[in-house]
Design a protein around this motif. Structure first.
Motif, PDB file in Angstrom:
ATOM      1  N   GLY A 182      15.375  81.189 -78.035  1.00 59.04           N
ATOM      2  CA  GLY A 182      15.447  80.993 -76.599  1.00 59.04           C
ATOM      3  C   GLY A 182      15.080  82.261 -75.851  1.00 59.04           C
ATOM      4  O   GLY A 182      14.692  83.263 -76.447  1.00 59.04           O
ATOM      5  N   THR A 183      15.192  82.218 -74.544  1.00 58.09           N
ATOM      6  CA  THR A 183      14.951  83.400 -73.710  1.00 58.09           C
ATOM      7  C   THR A 183      16.254  84.171 -73.574  1.00 58.09           C
ATOM      8  O   THR A 183      17.209  83.659 -72.978  1.00 58.09           O
ATOM      9  CB  THR A 183      14.436  82.996 -72.316  1.00 58.09           C
ATOM     10  N   ALA A 241      19.950  77.702 -76.649  1.00 59.94           N
ATOM     11  CA  ALA A 241      18.626  78.095 -77.138  1.00 59.94           C
ATOM     12  C   ALA A 241      17.855  76.881 -77.648  1.00 59.94           C
ATOM     13  O   ALA A 241      16.645  76.735 -77.403  1.00 59.94           O
ATOM     14  CB  ALA A 241      18.774  79.137 -78.252  1.00 59.94           C
ATOM     15  N   LYS A 242      18.547  75.997 -78.370  1.00 60.43           N
ATOM     16  CA  LYS A 242      17.886  74.796 -78.883  1.00 60.43           C
ATOM     17  C   LYS A 242      17.457  73.884 -77.730  1.00 60.43           C
ATOM     18  O   LYS A 242      16.362  73.289 -77.766  1.00 60.43           O
ATOM     19  CB  LYS A 242      18.825  74.055 -79.831  1.00 60.43           C
ATOM     20  N   LEU A 243      18.304  73.759 -76.701  1.00 59.30           N
ATOM     21  CA  LEU A 243      17.942  72.945 -75.542  1.00 59.30           C
ATOM     22  C   LEU A 243      16.721  73.522 -74.831  1.00 59.30           C
ATOM     23  O   LEU A 243      15.812  72.776 -74.433  1.00 59.30           O
ATOM     24  CB  LEU A 243      19.124  72.873 -74.566  1.00 59.30           C
ATOM     25  N   MET A 251       8.301  70.126 -70.911  1.00 59.57           N
ATOM     26  CA  MET A 251       8.151  70.429 -69.482  1.00 59.57           C
ATOM     27  C   MET A 251       6.704  70.781 -69.164  1.00 59.57           C
ATOM     28  O   MET A 251       6.080  71.570 -69.870  1.00 59.57           O
ATOM     29  CB  MET A 251       9.061  71.600 -69.105  1.00 59.57           C
ATOM     30  N   PRO A 252       6.117  70.206 -68.118  1.00 60.90           N
ATOM     31  CA  PRO A 252       4.761  70.588 -67.705  1.00 60.90           C
ATOM     32  C   PRO A 252       4.679  72.082 -67.425  1.00 60.90           C
ATOM     33  O   PRO A 252       5.642  72.686 -66.932  1.00 60.90           O
ATOM     34  CB  PRO A 252       4.549  69.763 -66.430  1.00 60.90           C
ATOM     35  N   ASP A 253       3.540  72.692 -67.734  1.00 63.06           N
ATOM     36  CA  ASP A 253       3.387  74.140 -67.570  1.00 63.06           C
ATOM     37  C   ASP A 253       3.678  74.593 -66.154  1.00 63.06           C
ATOM     38  O   ASP A 253       4.237  75.673 -65.935  1.00 63.06           O
ATOM     39  CB  ASP A 253       1.962  74.560 -67.972  1.00 63.06           C
ATOM     40  N   PHE A 259      11.934  75.256 -63.715  1.00 64.32           N
ATOM     41  CA  PHE A 259      12.914  74.213 -63.991  1.00 64.32           C
ATOM     42  C   PHE A 259      13.553  74.300 -65.378  1.00 64.32           C
ATOM     43  O   PHE A 259      14.679  73.827 -65.545  1.00 64.32           O
ATOM     44  CB  PHE A 259      12.277  72.828 -63.792  1.00 64.32           C
ATOM     45  N   THR A 260      12.862  74.886 -66.348  1.00 66.34           N
ATOM     46  CA  THR A 260      13.505  75.005 -67.664  1.00 66.34           C
ATOM     47  C   THR A 260      14.742  75.890 -67.600  1.00 66.34           C
ATOM     48  O   THR A 260      15.822  75.476 -68.070  1.00 66.34           O
ATOM     49  CB  THR A 260      12.507  75.535 -68.715  1.00 66.34           C
ATOM     50  N   PRO A 261      14.672  77.100 -67.038  1.00 64.68           N
ATOM     51  CA  PRO A 261      15.895  77.899 -66.914  1.00 64.68           C
ATOM     52  C   PRO A 261      16.962  77.204 -66.065  1.00 64.68           C
ATOM     53  O   PRO A 261      18.156  77.284 -66.380  1.00 64.68           O
ATOM     54  CB  PRO A 261      15.411  79.192 -66.240  1.00 64.68           C
TER      55      PRO A 261
END
Length: 325
Positions: A182-183, A241-243, A251-253, A259-261
């Motif tokens: 993950g980040t 991290a897995k999510l 997720m679209p680029d 939106f991912t974070p």
């Protein structure tokens, strides 16, 4: 003559083979490489490289012993001068699943906890120093007492001794996110939310004389901060991290950066504070009672059981957070 860490890194890559490396990390003294084919590596050639103390292969990892301090600099030189390895630091997709589940689990825990051990060790030294400085005998030798120590000095000492443990969940979440792809900064933010000062402090809630009570959500879910809670932060970090990795694949680029974070932090914060946190709190308390019960088992049987699990950790070739080198 100054040690050329860049050359050491280049020599190691030349012998191991850049394309042979699946992932790269390090512990206190060893450079640890997950490799595709161990048979392609000539141990004698590795041992001829400057600063290399020895090599061994265990549970899917080729480990090069470099020594404390040296391994960090060699690792950094490899990562900085070979951008391709930055992805392989946390790439778990191709890691071989060698060794039994216990060893793999210990290795995973080691990879999460080893990066934060220096902070914990330093804090332990600060605690020891604080104990000496505030010792009545020591203060009496200098003709003073704890009452005469300025308040700002006591505050500064508390900052040195309490900060790591107060924000331990944030450090664990950060390391778990890094380990599981993950980040890391997202994990750090989630960990900070678990110990937010806006939540009732876990230590204060546990003190019946403090008058601090948990916040009750939906009439039955207690909400508190998770200061000092290792298990909650560990599970939240791994799941988060897995999510994140799942979301980034879908997720679209154009929406990924924003939106991912947002989704990961929102979901894991609610999951941690409303679901997993309260449940794992009972698990942690249960583990404490079990250990305390084992300690008081007669004839040393409890100590024998505890020692067995410690020995399992120590005998793992990749080392654990109990005995990490």
């Amino acid at each position: 003559m100054a040690t050329d860490y860049k050359k050491i890194g280049e020599d190691i890559l030349a012998v191991v083979g850049e394309g042979n490396i699946l992932s790269i990390t390090h512990c206190a003294t060893r450079l640890r490489l997950e490799v595709k084919d161990r048979m392609l590596i000539e141990d004698q050639e590795i041992e001829k490289i400057d600063q290399v103390k020895g090599v061994f292969f265990n549970a899917g990892q080729y480990q090069i012993i470099l020594g404390t301090g040296i391994v960090n600099k060699v690792y950094e030189s490899i990562i900085q001068n070979n951008p391709v390895f930055q992805d392989k630091v946390t790439n778990l997709e191709e890691i071989k699943k060698e060794g039994n589940p216990i060893k793999r689990g210990i290795r995973t825990l080691a990879d999460i906890f080893i990066p934060i051990i220096p902070g914990i060790v330093a804090t332990g030294l600060f605690l020891g120093l604080k104990g000496v400085v505030l010792n009545d005998t020591v203060l009496g030798f200098f003709g003073t007492s704890a009452d005469h120590i300025p308040a700002y000095m006591l505050t500064l000492m508390s900052v040195l001794t309490d900060t790591v443990f107060a924000f331990l969940p944030a450090l664990i979440c950060w390391s778990a996110f890094k380990k599981f792809g993950g980040t890391p900064i997202i994990g750090f933010v989630i960990g900070l939310m678990l110990v937010s000062p806006m939540l009732p402090n876990a230590y204060s809630v546990a003190d019946i004389n403090s008058g601090v009570n948990p916040i009750i959500a939906f009439g039955f879910i207690p909400i508190v901060g998770y200061q000092g809670s290792v298990l909650t932060a560990l599970v939240i970090g791994i799941l988060g991290a897995k999510l994140e990795r799942i979301l980034r694949k879908r997720m679209p680029d154009s929406l990924d950066l924003m939106f991912t974070p947002f989704v990961v932090i929102f979901v894991m914060m609610l999951t941690g504070l409303l679901i997993l946190g309260p449940l794992l709190h009972f698990v942690e308390n249960g583990l404490v009672y079990v250990v305390e019960g084992l300690i008081h088992v007669p004839f040393g049987i409890g100590g024998l059981i505890i020692g067995f699990f410690i020995s399992v950790s120590r005998n793992d070739g990749n080392a654990s957070f109990i005995y990490y080198d």
